[in-house]
Design an enzyme around this catalytic site. Structure first.
Site, PDB file in Angstrom:
ATOM      1  N   CYS A  70       0.826  -1.214   0.000  1.00 58.23           N
ATOM      2  CA  CYS A  70       0.000   0.000   0.000  1.00 58.23           C
ATOM      3  C   CYS A  70       0.857   1.260   0.000  1.00 58.23           C
ATOM      4  O   CYS A  70       0.652   2.163  -0.798  1.00 58.23           O
ATOM      5  CB  CYS A  70      -0.928   0.004   1.207  1.00 58.23           C
ATOM      6  N   CYS A  75      -1.645   1.741  -2.929  1.00 51.25           N
ATOM      7  CA  CYS A  75      -2.625   2.818  -2.733  1.00 51.25           C
ATOM      8  C   CYS A  75      -2.016   4.217  -2.727  1.00 51.25           C
ATOM      9  O   CYS A  75      -2.527   5.129  -3.385  1.00 51.25           O
ATOM     10  CB  CYS A  75      -3.371   2.627  -1.407  1.00 51.25           C
ATOM     11  N   LYS A  78      -0.195   5.329  -6.072  1.00 50.84           N
ATOM     12  CA  LYS A  78      -1.261   5.383  -7.083  1.00 50.84           C
ATOM     13  C   LYS A  78      -2.100   6.637  -6.906  1.00 50.84           C
ATOM     14  O   LYS A  78      -2.394   7.345  -7.874  1.00 50.84           O
ATOM     15  CB  LYS A  78      -2.144   4.145  -6.969  1.00 50.84           C
ATOM     16  N   GLY A 173       1.243 -10.302   2.654  1.00 50.93           N
ATOM     17  CA  GLY A 173       0.510  -9.648   1.577  1.00 50.93           C
ATOM     18  C   GLY A 173       0.309 -10.494   0.337  1.00 50.93           C
ATOM     19  O   GLY A 173       0.235 -11.723   0.394  1.00 50.93           O
ATOM     20  N   TYR A 210     -10.059  -2.854  -9.989  1.00 56.79           N
ATOM     21  CA  TYR A 210      -9.584  -1.564  -9.466  1.00 56.79           C
ATOM     22  C   TYR A 210      -8.372  -1.052 -10.239  1.00 56.79           C
ATOM     23  O   TYR A 210      -8.350   0.069 -10.738  1.00 56.79           O
ATOM     24  CB  TYR A 210      -9.090  -1.720  -8.028  1.00 56.79           C
ATOM     25  N   GLU A 214      -8.060   2.220 -12.647  1.00 60.98           N
ATOM     26  CA  GLU A 214      -7.316   3.362 -12.108  1.00 60.98           C
ATOM     27  C   GLU A 214      -6.152   3.753 -13.001  1.00 60.98           C
ATOM     28  O   GLU A 214      -5.944   4.945 -13.275  1.00 60.98           O
ATOM     29  CB  GLU A 214      -6.840   3.032 -10.690  1.00 60.98           C
ATOM     30  N   HIS A 469     -25.724  22.684   1.935  1.00 58.40           N
ATOM     31  CA  HIS A 469     -26.036  23.259   0.625  1.00 58.40           C
ATOM     32  C   HIS A 469     -25.129  24.440   0.311  1.00 58.40           C
ATOM     33  O   HIS A 469     -24.858  25.250   1.192  1.00 58.40           O
ATOM     34  CB  HIS A 469     -27.500  23.707   0.604  1.00 58.40           C
ATOM     35  N   GLU A 474     -25.468  16.408  -0.224  1.00 58.23           N
ATOM     36  CA  GLU A 474     -26.829  16.580   0.281  1.00 58.23           C
ATOM     37  C   GLU A 474     -27.835  15.700  -0.465  1.00 58.23           C
ATOM     38  O   GLU A 474     -28.934  15.438   0.043  1.00 58.23           O
ATOM     39  CB  GLU A 474     -27.247  18.041   0.219  1.00 58.23           C
TER      40      GLU A 474
END
Length: 496
Positions: A70, A75, A78, A173, A210, A214, A469, A474
């Site tokens: 990671c 992660c 990336k 891993g 993923y 990506e 807002h 929202e």
């Protein structure tokens, strides 16, 4: 002071016979899960050792680095490249907001790469300091299991260090895998993609998960021509089908060439570049071919058979709900167990391990309502059940609420790219079962939605919440009208 440990499923006090162990815990692998488990175990008073391969941005059997996939080649780097790539579209949009920019805007790939490397080196140092500050002894080298309570660490110079431990934790891993096709050595994996010397002008990506989506977004955002090949009709198998279609539409809208239901059969080196041949007989030339075809547990060099640790057909270490293997003294967390392969999940598993074994608090990881994100441009983020999963699991009707709109920033820039939001609700209980969003800031918004789902929020509670807002977020509290009502048997299973 005696320490409490989990022994054969029961908490017991350590005794004099156990004092001969060099460590209470020895961890093999200093990625996210391993470091978390080591630190937290040490904070409970355990004597902890951990080993990790020497640092390098591109991993192999003998190089890796503290911080793991990671931090070093996953992660974090990336996301840095995603940030860099996103500026391409934002600079285009800026002209509509009054910014006068030259027609030609230069991009320096090597500068971004250098900054990325600086950051992962910084994080690598932080992880080492975290271990040191927690009193964990770090060994640089390859760890292998010799027996139920013994590990051997082979250092850089070939010296072997042998240690005994009351408990051993496997946290090694996973590794990227390549498809077995002729010329596969001409392709690269995500490891190399994060450290390319030159930015490709023509990129081919094989895969629909993923990583494939990506990197397709990254390279296109930085100016490359990108062709994305995947086996199904839509990318991101396992996600909500409606949201997968939104992602596919956005990828095409950004100029990525999609090739559904298509595989690569051969790569050939030519003077013009890499010739890519598909199973439909198509041919094209690329500067780089990325294999984003999945990852496999990183267990083959651990010598697990020496201790009798069971693995499945993929090499994943088999564990129970407490992350314990079939050998009572050996445990495993993270991607090497192939449960839910996300960094925050490995952190959760490492935390639960430490609580269970050294904290006197047996803890099972909870895999319900875990949020995740795909950092495409724009990103997709989800938590809870997809519509398909909800229908499959529901005893009664499922209510689906959706909202599709042009984000405010696009109304000025003119970019034709809608944000899509979705809530899946149990009709009988009113409980929100799942939420999805594809659009700018989706992961930041979904983290808050995940808290609500973890607390068992109902649609009525969403509706009674006052929105912020003007914001995209929202919309999650203003979706009043049911888009569709589906019975458990009302929709056939998809094969997209």
């Amino acid at each position: 002071m005696a320490r409490k440990m989990l022994v054969d499923g029961e908490l017991s006090q350590t005794n004099e016979e156990e004092a001969h162990y060099d460590f209470d815990l020895f961890v093999i692998g200093a990625g996210s899960g391993g470091v978390r488990a080591a630190r937290f175990s040490a904070q409970y008073g355990a004597k902890v050792g951990i080993c990790e391969l020497p640092f390098h941005p591109i991993s192999s059997d003998v190089i890796g680095g503290v911080g793991g996939t990671c931090v070093i080649r996953g992660c974090v780097p990336k996301k840095i490249l995603v940030y860099g790539a996103a500026f391409g579209g934002e600079l285009e949009d800026a002209r509509s907001y009054g910014w006068e920019l030259n027609e030609k805007i230069d991009f320096d790939w090597k500068k971004l790469l250098h900054k990325k490397t600086d950051e992962i080196l910084r994080l690598n140092g932080i992880y080492k300091r975290l271990l040191s500050n927690a009193g964990v002894k770090l060994f640089e080298g390859e760890g292998k299991i010799v027996g139920p309570n013994e590990v051997v660490v082979t250092q850089l110079d070939g010296t072997k260090l042998s240690y005994s431990a009351k408990h051993i934790l496997i946290a090694t891993g996973s590794r990227a895998q390549r498809p077995l096709i002729p010329g596969q050595e001409l392709g690269i994996t995500s490891d190399e993609a994060l450290s390319l010397e030159d930015l490709p002008k023509r990129a081919v990506v094989l895969g629909g998960g993923y990583i494939a989506v990506e990197f397709a977004s990254i390279w296109k955002g930085l100016g490359a021509t990108v062709d994305l090949f995947f086996r199904k009709e839509l990318p991101l198998r396992g996600f909500d089908d409606e949201m997968r279609a939104v992602v596919a539409r956005n990828l095409e809208g950004r100029g990525i060439n999609l090739h559904p239901r298509t595989n690569l059969t051969e790569l050939i080196k030519t003077d013009e570049g890499i010739k890519v041949i598909t199973d439909h007989g198509e041919e094209l030339i690329a500067d780089v071919v990325l294999f984003a075809t999945g990852r496999i547990p990183n267990s083959k060099r651990l010598n697990l058979e020496a201790a009798g640790v069971e693995v499945d057909s993929t090499g994943a270490v088999k564990v129970d709900e407490y992350s314990r293997t079939n050998i009572p003294s050996i445990w495993a967390v993270g991607d090497v167990t192939n449960r839910m392969n996300l960094t925050p999940v490995a952190l959760m598993e490492g935390t639960c391990f430490a609580k269970t074994v050294f904290g006197g608090e047996p803890s099972k990881p909870d895999y319900n309502n875990i949020p995740c994100a795909v950092f495409s441009i724009p990103p997709l983020s989800v938590v809870g059940l997809s519509e398909e999963q909800a229908i499959e699991q529901a005893n009664g009707d499922v209510l689906v609420f959706t909202s599709s709109f042009n984000p405010m920033r696009n109304t000025i820039s003119g970019r034709q790219e809608k944000t899509v939001m979705k809530l899946v609700v149990d009709a009988e209980t009113d409980k929100v079962l799942g939420a999805s969003m594809c659009g700018p800031d989706a992961p930041e918004i979904m983290q808050g939605i995940a808290v609500a789902l973890k607390c068992g929020a109902t649609k009525a509670q969403f509706d009674s919440t006052v929105g912020i807002h003007p914001s995209a977020a929202e919309e999650f509290v203003t979706m009043r009208s049911v888009t569709r009502r589906v019975t458990a048997s009302g929709k056939p299973k998809t094969n997209l």
